[in-house]
Design an enzyme around this catalytic site. Structure first.
Site, mmCIF file in Angstrom:
data_model
loop_
_atom_site.group_PDB
_atom_site.id
_atom_site.type_symbol
_atom_site.label_atom_id
_atom_site.label_comp_id
_atom_site.label_asym_id
_atom_site.label_seq_id
_atom_site.Cartn_x
_atom_site.Cartn_y
_atom_site.Cartn_z
ATOM 1 N N ILE A 146 15.630 3.576 -3.860
ATOM 2 C CA ILE A 146 14.313 3.022 -3.550
ATOM 3 C C ILE A 146 14.214 1.685 -4.267
ATOM 4 C CG2 ILE A 146 11.817 3.279 -3.840
ATOM 5 C CD1 ILE A 146 12.083 6.218 -3.602
ATOM 6 N N SER B 235 19.193 0.593 -5.367
ATOM 7 C CA SER B 235 18.898 -0.278 -4.234
ATOM 8 C C SER B 235 19.369 -1.712 -4.456
ATOM 9 C CB SER B 235 17.388 -0.278 -3.971
ATOM 10 O OG SER B 235 17.031 -1.222 -2.993
ATOM 11 N N TYR C 171 21.304 -3.199 1.530
ATOM 12 C CA TYR C 171 20.540 -3.828 2.597
ATOM 13 C C TYR C 171 21.341 -5.075 2.960
ATOM 14 C CZ TYR C 171 16.200 -1.130 2.097
ATOM 15 O OH TYR C 171 15.247 -0.143 2.086
ATOM 16 N N THR D 293 22.409 1.162 4.544
ATOM 17 C CA THR D 293 21.167 1.508 5.230
ATOM 18 C C THR D 293 21.141 0.860 6.606
ATOM 19 O OG1 THR D 293 19.894 1.849 3.209
ATOM 20 C CG2 THR D 293 18.657 1.259 5.183
ATOM 21 N N ARG E 169 3.624 -0.667 7.961
ATOM 22 C CA ARG E 169 3.123 0.079 6.819
ATOM 23 C C ARG E 169 1.713 -0.398 6.491
ATOM 24 N NH1 ARG E 169 8.621 -0.063 3.060
ATOM 25 N NH2 ARG E 169 10.074 0.329 4.787
ATOM 26 N N ASP F 51 17.767 13.551 3.158
ATOM 27 C CA ASP F 51 16.573 13.228 2.388
ATOM 28 C C ASP F 51 15.365 13.266 3.311
ATOM 29 O OD1 ASP F 51 16.015 10.687 3.634
ATOM 30 O OD2 ASP F 51 17.351 9.670 2.253
ATOM 31 N N GLY G 197 11.022 14.173 2.443
ATOM 32 C CA GLY G 197 10.008 15.203 2.262
ATOM 33 C C GLY G 197 10.347 16.322 1.317
ATOM 34 N N ARG H 201 10.250 18.524 -1.663
ATOM 35 C CA ARG H 201 9.300 18.721 -2.762
ATOM 36 C C ARG H 201 9.503 20.057 -3.475
ATOM 37 N NH1 ARG H 201 9.029 14.307 -1.299
ATOM 38 N NH2 ARG H 201 7.218 12.984 -0.865
ATOM 39 N N GLY I 247 13.113 11.067 -3.300
ATOM 40 C CA GLY I 247 12.687 9.677 -3.440
ATOM 41 C C GLY I 247 11.392 9.566 -4.208
ATOM 42 N N ARG I 248 10.262 9.694 -3.520
ATOM 43 C CA ARG I 248 8.967 9.486 -4.164
ATOM 44 C C ARG I 248 8.758 10.319 -5.432
ATOM 45 N NH1 ARG I 248 8.142 9.262 1.484
ATOM 46 N NH2 ARG I 248 7.106 7.349 2.195
#
Length: 412
Positions: free
Chosen positions: A94, A122, A146, A172, A181, A299, A301, A303, A322-323
């Protein structure tokens, strides 16, 4: 607890986190992250349907418990492309960890090392690859690419990463332009702290740029030849990140990819794309049937430890987060990142014990059902997002010594 970069507050917390589940951290992170930075992390594209369903779709699959297995003390150790890991949970790449903590990718890498997890960094990182190397030595780590339109820049990123001990790359391919977004637009988010590679290359272009502006300078035309170009610069594994169908998995493998990541960029790109766990079985079946079987990462979601279990059982070799680790980074630095991984490990070990899975390899042969239920999604009744204040009465309040105990009824 806080330092400032040109007025932007950065957490300096460094502590182990105590939590019941990872969802708690998302709320707590608001208290240490500025609004624009928080919603850069805690949001998706457009109406955020894919972002939400990445997590909800894990309920489309059910773990079948097993009895009389005679098994105890399950183990989380696993191996990935020759790297020995202590957990199948990995840190996904990230951008801009400096929005969560002043130590940014250095602390993330330290937390991953302490947990024995693979760390992926990243191209849009705040800290340099040299700083990360100094902090964590030879711990397992990959660099995410990237690709730029400028191959001299790409060559610099690849060569410096390999020199600094990064042993492979995630290419990626699902973010050629920025998804729409809306949270970023509403909060006018721009990268508030310098991005190391861009500082080195062009004197700071990166800081102050929006996500859309950064993506506009990256390559919008990525094809099979780009995998070959990367391998010509460095003889290390290249894993294609952003695959959501079997056809693309086969294309990537046929072009020389050493692995694939089933990912929709955390629901940040195409809103309406399927949840990654829903497409994993088809992709895994195709990969297993081809002559050149490569490892698969999922990856999106994740949790819960049960999410990790389901992903492994449906064909993944590693499962990325990630988050949640960014929230952990904001709230506890390196120890916070470690705490997030350990929480998933704790939950995963319970599922392994209750299904008779001694090893990670055993999970890959576990029984998973796919039954449609009318109540498809829900969260714990004690989640802070839905739990109402507990009633206070004379009859239900602790008194005396009991009132000072750690456990017992809630007091208000």
């Amino acid at each position: 607890m806080t330092t400032y970069y040109k007025g932007f507050p950065q957490s300096t917390r460094e502590e182990k986190l105590h939590m019941v589940n990872l969802d708690e951290l998302e709320h707590e992170a608001k208290y240490v992250m500025p609004e624009a930075a928080y919603y850069y992390v805690a949001s998706g594209a457009e109406n955020e349907w894919t972002w939400r369903n990445n997590t909800q779709a894990f309920n489309h699959f059910q773990i079948v418990p097993r009895a009389l297995t005679g098994m105890q003390n399950p183990e989380l150790n696993t191996e990935f492309l020759g790297m020995k890991l202590k957990t199948p949970v990995m840190i996904c790449p990230i951008a801009c960890h400096g929005i969560a903590n002043a130590e940014a990718e250095i602390d993330t890498a330290k937390g991953a090392k302490a947990a024995g997890a693979l760390f992926a960094m990243s191209t849009y990182a705040n800290k340099s690859v040299q700083e990360v190397q100094s902090a964590v030595g030879d711990s397992p780590r990959f660099m995410q690419l990237y690709l730029s339109k400028n191959w001299d820049f790409n060559k610099m990123v690849i060569e410096e990463s390999v020199k600094a001990g990064f042993t492979g790359f995630f290419l990626t391919v699902d973010a050629l332009v920025s998804g729409y977004r809306e949270a970023n637009l509403r909060t006018n988010f721009t990268y508030p702290v310098p991005l190391a590679f861009f500082n080195e290359w062009n004197g700071g272009k990166g800081e102050g740029q929006s996500v859309a502006q950064m993506y506009a300078s990256s390559a919008q035309n990525i094809g099979p030849d780009d995998i070959r170009k990367i391998k010509e610069i460095a003889d290390v594994p290249v894993i294609v990140k952003g695959v959501e169908c079997a056809e693309d998995a086969m294309l990537a493998i046929g072009t020389g990819a050493d692995g694939i990541v089933v990912s929709n960029h955390g629901g940040r790109e195409v809103d309406g794309a399927p949840a990654t766990i829903d497409v994993l079985p088809e992709i895994a079946k195709a990969v297993r049937s081809c002559d050149h079987r490569v490892p698969i990462i999922l990856d999106g979601g994740v949790r819960r430890g049960s999410h990790v279990f389901k992903a492994l059982a449906l064909g993944a070799d590693l499962v990325g987060i990630g988050r949640p680790f960014l929230y952990g980074l904001a709230l506890g630095g390196a120890q916070g990142v470690q705490s997030v991984i350990e929480q998933l490990n704790k939950e995963l070990l319970i599922d392994m014990q209750l299904t008779g899975c001694k090893t990670i390899e055993d999970i890959k042969h576990a029984k998973i059902d796919h039954i449609n239920y009318s109540a498809d999604w829900g969260i714990s009744s004690t989640s802070r997002s839905v739990m109402k204040p507990y009633p206070v009465t004379k009859e239900n309040q602790l008194t005396g010594e009991a009132a000072d105990a750690v456990s017992g009824a809630s007091r208000h």
